[in-house]
Design an enzyme around this catalytic site. Structure first.
Site, PDB file in Angstrom:
ATOM      1  N   HIS A 142       0.844  -1.210   0.000  1.00 43.33           N
ATOM      2  CA  HIS A 142       0.000   0.000   0.000  1.00 43.33           C
ATOM      3  C   HIS A 142       0.872   1.251   0.000  1.00 43.33           C
ATOM      4  O   HIS A 142       2.025   1.233   0.443  1.00 43.33           O
ATOM      5  CB  HIS A 142      -0.902   0.032   1.243  1.00 43.33           C
ATOM      6  CG  HIS A 142      -1.946  -1.028   1.266  1.00 43.33           C
ATOM      7  ND1 HIS A 142      -3.291  -0.765   1.385  1.00 43.33           N
ATOM      8  CD2 HIS A 142      -1.850  -2.387   1.182  1.00 43.33           C
ATOM      9  CE1 HIS A 142      -3.980  -1.900   1.385  1.00 43.33           C
ATOM     10  NE2 HIS A 142      -3.117  -2.895   1.257  1.00 43.33           N
ATOM     11  N   ASN A 218       0.316 -12.035   7.797  1.00 44.15           N
ATOM     12  CA  ASN A 218       0.900 -11.106   6.827  1.00 44.15           C
ATOM     13  C   ASN A 218       0.558  -9.664   7.207  1.00 44.15           C
ATOM     14  O   ASN A 218      -0.607  -9.353   7.502  1.00 44.15           O
ATOM     15  CB  ASN A 218       0.400 -11.403   5.414  1.00 44.15           C
ATOM     16  CG  ASN A 218       0.875 -12.761   4.930  1.00 44.15           C
ATOM     17  OD1 ASN A 218       0.076 -13.646   4.622  1.00 44.15           O
ATOM     18  ND2 ASN A 218       2.178 -12.950   4.891  1.00 44.15           N
ATOM     19  N   ALA A 219       1.576  -8.798   7.188  1.00 41.84           N
ATOM     20  CA  ALA A 219       1.401  -7.373   7.481  1.00 41.84           C
ATOM     21  C   ALA A 219       0.782  -7.158   8.868  1.00 41.84           C
ATOM     22  O   ALA A 219      -0.145  -6.371   9.042  1.00 41.84           O
ATOM     23  CB  ALA A 219       0.580  -6.672   6.401  1.00 41.84           C
ATOM     24  N   ARG A 226       7.356 -12.420  24.685  1.00 42.50           N
ATOM     25  CA  ARG A 226       7.186 -11.209  25.506  1.00 42.50           C
ATOM     26  C   ARG A 226       6.341 -10.140  24.812  1.00 42.50           C
ATOM     27  O   ARG A 226       6.046  -9.124  25.407  1.00 42.50           O
ATOM     28  CB  ARG A 226       8.566 -10.633  25.865  1.00 42.50           C
ATOM     29  CG  ARG A 226       9.264 -11.400  26.963  1.00 42.50           C
ATOM     30  CD  ARG A 226      10.472 -10.640  27.480  1.00 42.50           C
ATOM     31  NE  ARG A 226      11.505 -10.521  26.458  1.00 42.50           N
ATOM     32  CZ  ARG A 226      12.507 -11.387  26.308  1.00 42.50           C
ATOM     33  NH1 ARG A 226      12.612 -12.422  27.102  1.00 42.50           N
ATOM     34  NH2 ARG A 226      13.406 -11.208  25.366  1.00 42.50           N
ATOM     35  N   ASP A 247      -1.580 -19.842  -0.346  1.00 39.89           N
ATOM     36  CA  ASP A 247      -0.809 -20.108  -1.574  1.00 39.89           C
ATOM     37  C   ASP A 247       0.521 -20.792  -1.266  1.00 39.89           C
ATOM     38  O   ASP A 247       1.291 -21.105  -2.182  1.00 39.89           O
ATOM     39  CB  ASP A 247      -0.578 -18.814  -2.371  1.00 39.89           C
ATOM     40  CG  ASP A 247       0.223 -17.766  -1.601  1.00 39.89           C
ATOM     41  OD1 ASP A 247       0.515 -17.999  -0.415  1.00 39.89           O
ATOM     42  OD2 ASP A 247       0.546 -16.724  -2.203  1.00 39.89           O
ATOM     43  N   HIS A 250       2.700 -16.866   1.089  1.00 46.38           N
ATOM     44  CA  HIS A 250       2.478 -15.826   2.101  1.00 46.38           C
ATOM     45  C   HIS A 250       2.613 -16.375   3.522  1.00 46.38           C
ATOM     46  O   HIS A 250       3.028 -15.654   4.428  1.00 46.38           O
ATOM     47  CB  HIS A 250       1.085 -15.213   1.937  1.00 46.38           C
ATOM     48  CG  HIS A 250       1.010 -14.213   0.839  1.00 46.38           C
ATOM     49  ND1 HIS A 250       1.021 -14.561  -0.483  1.00 46.38           N
ATOM     50  CD2 HIS A 250       0.946 -12.854   0.866  1.00 46.38           C
ATOM     51  CE1 HIS A 250       0.961 -13.462  -1.212  1.00 46.38           C
ATOM     52  NE2 HIS A 250       0.919 -12.425  -0.426  1.00 46.38           N
ATOM     53  N   ASP A 273      -6.711 -12.844  -1.764  1.00 49.33           N
ATOM     54  CA  ASP A 273      -5.976 -11.574  -1.904  1.00 49.33           C
ATOM     55  C   ASP A 273      -5.437 -11.457  -3.337  1.00 49.33           C
ATOM     56  O   ASP A 273      -4.347 -10.935  -3.568  1.00 49.33           O
ATOM     57  CB  ASP A 273      -4.827 -11.485  -0.883  1.00 49.33           C
ATOM     58  CG  ASP A 273      -4.355 -10.047  -0.663  1.00 49.33           C
ATOM     59  OD1 ASP A 273      -5.016  -9.110  -1.153  1.00 49.33           O
ATOM     60  OD2 ASP A 273      -3.308  -9.872  -0.009  1.00 49.33           O
ATOM     61  N   GLY A 308       0.091  -8.984  -2.933  1.00 53.71           N
ATOM     62  CA  GLY A 308      -1.067  -9.803  -3.259  1.00 53.71           C
ATOM     63  C   GLY A 308      -0.644 -11.173  -3.755  1.00 53.71           C
ATOM     64  O   GLY A 308       0.545 -11.489  -3.840  1.00 53.71           O
TER      65      GLY A 308
HETATM   66 ZN   LIG Z   1      -3.211  -6.541   2.658  1.00 50.57          ZN
END
Ligand SMILES: [Zn+2]
Length: 377
Positions: A142, A218-219, A226, A247, A250, A273, A308
């Site tokens: 993004h 992911n992300a 901890r 897939d 990812h 995605d 993606g």
């Molecule tokens: Zn995303």
């Protein structure tokens, strides 16, 4: 009105299997599943040898397909192209997904969604806004310049559709409680994603308003002993579903299996995605002026970051079965659970009264045909 039917050696209705049976529907409603031998010969019906009929696959995160990105062509016809491309992979319904964009483009996407729903574009359930209310530290592909924390005034100015399902991926740590309350009160489904939260930022008050977590692992801030991070909150929140990209790129298959073991039944579901490259001849496309290309099966931007996935729902289902998840559970992860995640009460099962939507798969889980709103494609 005429009854129609399809039949196969196996039909999975979302709960149990029916052997040598036929699925009967009228218009857009399922009437029943009965043994093929009991089928009235006057009902026109198509038999699929060696096939398995499942509740229609539902993909909650589809950025593009058939050479089209929703971000580049924010129109009802682009949504239709995306649905057509993914139908080849067994997807009956999907949420076209807008990657972080300007408020003007978000407004265009919301209006396009209203139009697509008014025009009954087959396969469109609503819209998924992935951002721009995200955390820059977990921006993925993004454009972080577009990120902000919305005020209620700003939220109220958008032309929200009057029907359909709205799924919103936001970094919950960057949304204030009032905005989160506002989204929740509009009955939008809020999913935490592209989040770098520390566990203390994900308060119980906020988590209660979060229905899910977007593309688990992911992300999002990872799980550590901890510092449980967003992944820890996602795995620990029994009420919340987690979507996952299956897939094998990812997320490691073992991490998919671990998440499946931890999450309560029905709370882990498959999303693709997918991008414009699914159902495309060119294998590359533009996102925010940047070229994204398929290299060694991975979709990457110029910095080599994953942008993606290049996969369809049928391949995702085949993958999780190969990794060790049972067939009926894999089918539910692609149909029943996504329907429940966005409260589509008439999808996800092949039962009387439900919408006539099914995915017909070959013995190795390749999509053969898809039934959408009573029509076989
Ligand atoms: Zn995303």
């Amino acid at each position: 009105m005429t009854l129609k039917a399809i039949s196969a050696p196996r039909i999975f209705d979302g709960e149990r299997y029916h052997i040598d049976s036929a699925l009967i529907w009228q218009d857009n409603k399922i009437i029943n599943i009965i043994p093929i031998d009991d089928l009235n010969p006057e009902i026109g019906h198509q038999h699929y040898e060696d096939a398995l009929i499942s509740p229609g696959f539902i993909d909650l995160q589809v950025n593009g397909g058939g050479d089209v990105m929703l971000n580049s062509q924010t129109t009802p016809s682009a949504m239709q192209t995306i649905c057509l491309a993914h139908r080849k992979h067994g997807t009956a319904y999907l949420l076209p997904t807008l990657i972080s964009a300007t408020p003007e483009k978000i407004s265009r996407a919301l209006k396009a969604t209203q139009q697509a729903l008014d025009d009954k574009v087959a396969g469109v359930l609503g819209l998924h806004l992935e951002g721009p209310w995200l955390n820059p530290i977990k921006k993925g592909a993004h454009d972080a310049n577009l990120f902000y924390s919305p005020s209620i005034d700003e939220l109220e100015q958008f032309p929200w559709p009057s029907k359909g399902k709205l799924l919103i991926t936001a970094a919950i740590e960057n949304l204030d409680q009032a905005s989160l309350d506002w989204l929740h009160n509009r009955e939008f489904t809020v999913s935490c994603g592209h989040s770098n939260a520390e566990i203390e930022q994900l308060t119980d008050d906020k988590l209660m308003l979060v229905s899910g977590f977007t593309h688990l692992f992911n992300a999002m801030s990872p799980f550590e002993g901890r510092a449980p991070g967003t992944v820890g909150a996602a795995l620990k929140s029994d009420h919340a579903w987690c979507s996952i990209i299956a897939d094998g790129i990812h997320v490691h298959p073992q991490s998919v299996l671990l998440a499946h073991k931890i999450k309560p039944a029905g709370k882990l579901l498959i999303v693709t995605d997918a991008m414009a490259s699914v159902g495309s001849k060119t294998n590359q496309f533009e996102l925010d002026g940047e070229t994204i290309a398929v290299i060694d099966g991975k979709l990457v931007n110029s910095q080599g970051a994953l942008a993606g996935a290049h996969i369809g729902m049928d391949e995702s289902v085949a993958n999780v079965i190969e990794w060790g998840i049972s067939e009926n559970e894999a089918l539910k992860m692609a149909s029943t659970y996504p329907a429940q995640a966005i409260q589509c009460d008439d999808l996800g099962f092949l039962k009387p009264g439900y919408r006539a939507a099914a995915t017909i798969l070959s013995s190795n889980y390749e999509s053969l045909k898809v039934l959408v709103d009573g029509k076989v494609y």
